[in-house]
Design an enzyme around this catalytic site. Structure first.
Site, PDB file in Angstrom:
ATOM      1  N   ASN A 156       0.798  -1.224   0.000  1.00 12.22           N
ATOM      2  CA  ASN A 156       0.000   0.000   0.000  1.00 12.22           C
ATOM      3  C   ASN A 156       0.834   1.279   0.000  1.00 12.22           C
ATOM      4  OD1 ASN A 156       0.265  -1.561   2.513  1.00 12.22           O
ATOM      5  ND2 ASN A 156      -0.504   0.259   3.536  1.00 12.22           N
ATOM      6  N   CYS A 329      -4.506   4.690   7.997  1.00 13.21           N
ATOM      7  CA  CYS A 329      -4.729   4.506   9.430  1.00 13.21           C
ATOM      8  C   CYS A 329      -3.578   5.082  10.238  1.00 13.21           C
ATOM      9  CB  CYS A 329      -4.870   3.026   9.751  1.00 13.21           C
ATOM     10  SG  CYS A 329      -4.823   1.998   8.327  1.00 13.21           S
TER      11      CYS A 329
HETATM   12  N1  PLP Z   1      -4.901  -4.198   3.400  1.00 22.86           N
HETATM   13  C1  PLP Z   1      -4.285  -3.222   2.730  1.00 22.86           C
HETATM   14  C2  PLP Z   1      -3.075  -3.544   1.917  1.00 22.86           C
HETATM   15  C3  PLP Z   1      -4.777  -1.917   2.773  1.00 22.86           C
HETATM   16  O1  PLP Z   1      -4.150  -0.952   2.099  1.00 22.86           O
HETATM   17  C4  PLP Z   1      -5.924  -1.650   3.552  1.00 22.86           C
HETATM   18  C5  PLP Z   1      -6.443  -0.268   3.689  1.00 22.86           C
HETATM   19  O2  PLP Z   1      -5.678   0.703   3.705  1.00 22.86           O
HETATM   20  C6  PLP Z   1      -6.526  -2.719   4.241  1.00 22.86           C
HETATM   21  C7  PLP Z   1      -5.997  -3.973   4.142  1.00 22.86           C
HETATM   22  C8  PLP Z   1      -7.752  -2.522   5.081  1.00 22.86           C
HETATM   23  O3  PLP Z   1      -8.880  -2.397   4.273  1.00 22.86           O
HETATM   24  P1  PLP Z   1     -10.296  -1.981   4.889  1.00 22.86           P
HETATM   25  O4  PLP Z   1     -10.299  -0.505   4.954  1.00 22.86           O
HETATM   26  O5  PLP Z   1     -11.309  -2.498   3.932  1.00 22.86           O
HETATM   27  O6  PLP Z   1     -10.402  -2.633   6.221  1.00 22.86           O
END
Ligand code: PLP
Length: 392
Positions: A156, A329
């Site tokens: 991400n 986050c």
């Molecule tokens: N996994 C990755 C790689 C992410 O970038 C994110 C959100 O930033 C998530 C999981 C979490 O996703 P969600 O917002 O649907 O809980």
């Protein structure tokens, strides 16, 4: 004059595509029945739901016999896989080891640490200086005790794509379950669960122009996974709770649109991202993390020596441009970018990261404006920076 609003934080979340919003609308006040009801209000929804699920299956090339189970978000999907495998294999004493990386989203990282507190052994593979991992690292980490490998498809922060097909082949050969968090891959690159040999795959609608608060977990045919939510036996008993009909329909449409835009993402958006990077790399002491060839087409993690990422974000924000310093986050605290730390960047550099993530709704005009604002911000902030001694 209205201030510009340019959204370049599409790895945090995306705008709902107006076509998605439109298709969802009738399912709030008109067709609002519970699909489990036997009367017309319930049954009239079935064709649209069926169509939405078909779009999800097609989007990841799942076979009809596999399951795609709707969840509330990818955080839930990720938690479910890790805790489900814990209940199925680890708590029963069959195996006791999970392999992951040190740059997963907290939905994996924090869950692994929770499982460690219950006695599970977790190996966190370190990324190399290019920000990637090799399939060989996974092969070497697998032991007789390994129950699950969980590795993200694309990161991400950097957008770097991990060698998922190779890892899938190794897990299959070794008889180890394989989960991938594909949240940042869907809509950016082709995702094919069969080619990649995955047993479980998580995704989330709001990262590909669908609504927030809905995601899914793909479960390969025949794979057991103890449910997290017990109740009314919805979704074949795998995840109880009344189905969120409008959002499922929205996620299906978003998935289908994402597939139809894949070529556009990998031509026009890729060119736009590279054009932006080329312009920013002309500024002295600016670095981009990760080789372009191995990155999803929309993401740039850029480091600007001498300028704290947060200060840069502030200047960009004042000019109407939204970027981030890391995952959504974590962006409220001032910790160093975790991927920058993992690739071994020095302490000062690790605080200078700015993530720019585009979408199909961005234009060349917006990128030109961003380049102009970026240049001015770097000049202003370096002049007042106490740590920067290089050329402005
Ligand atoms: N996994 C990755 C790689 C992410 O970038 C994110 C959100 O930033 C998530 C999981 C979490 O996703 P969600 O917002 O649907 O809980």
């Amino acid at each position: 004059m209205m201030q510009k609003r340019i959204y370049l934080d599409n790895n945090a979340t995306t705008m709902v595509d107006p076509k998605v919003e439109k298709i969802m609308q009738p399912f709030f006040c008109e067709h609002y029945g519970n699909p489990n009801s036997l009367h017309k209000f319930g049954t009239e929804i079935h064709p649209a739901l069926h169509d939405a699920f078909n779009k999800l299956y097609e989007g990841i090339n799942a076979s009809e016999e596999d399951d795609i189970i709707i969840t509330s978000c990818a955080t839930e999907s990720n938690n479910w896989v890790l805790k489900g495998v814990y209940f199925d294999l680890i708590a029963k004493g069959e195996k006791n080891h999970i392999i992951t990386t040190d740059v997963e989203h907290p939905a994996i990282g924090a869950t692994c640490r929770f499982l460690e507190s219950l006695g599970v052994k977790v190996t966190y593979l370190s990324i190399n200086k290019d920000g990637n991992i090799s399939a060989n690292q996974v092969r070497e980490a697998i032991t007789e005790q390994t129950a699950l490998v969980s590795i993200m498809w694309a990161n991400n922060e950097t957008g770097l794509i991990f060698p998922i097909e190779e890892i899938g082949a190794i897990c299959k050969e070794k008889g180890v379950l394989f989960h991938t968090d594909a949240v940042q891959a869907i809509g950016k690159i082709p995702v094919d669960v069969q080619k990649a040999n995955v047993d479980f795959l998580s995704f989330s609608a709001h990262k590909f122009h669908g609504p927030k608060g809905i995601g899914a977990l793909y479960i390969k045919k025949g794979r057991q996974l103890t449910p997290l939510l017990h109740g009314g036996e919805h979704m074949r008993g795998r995840r109880s709770g009344t189905l969120n009909v409008p959002y499922i329909i929205g996620m299906g449409e978003a998935m289908s649109l994402a597939q139809s835009y894949l070529d556009y993402e990998n031509s026009t958006i890729l060119e736009l991202r590279n054009y932006l990077e080329d312009a920013l790399l002309k500024i002295p002491d600016v670095f981009v993390i990760g080789d372009r060839k191995h990155r999803v087409p929309n993401t740039t993690l850029i480091s600007i020596r001498g300028i704290e990422g947060e200060a840069m974000l502030w200047d960009l924000n004042k000019a109407g441009i939204a970027c981030s310093t890391g995952s959504a986050c974590a962006s409220e605290d001032l910790e160093a970018n975790p991927v920058m730390v993992a690739i071994g960047a020095d302490k000062e550099l690790a605080h200078t990261a700015v993530r720019i993530s585009l979408s199909r709704f961005n234009t060349k005009e917006e990128i030109d404006y961003t380049i102009e604002v970026f240049n001015k911000a770097v000049e202003r902030l370096r002049k007042i920076s106490s740590s920067y001694e290089g050329k402005i």
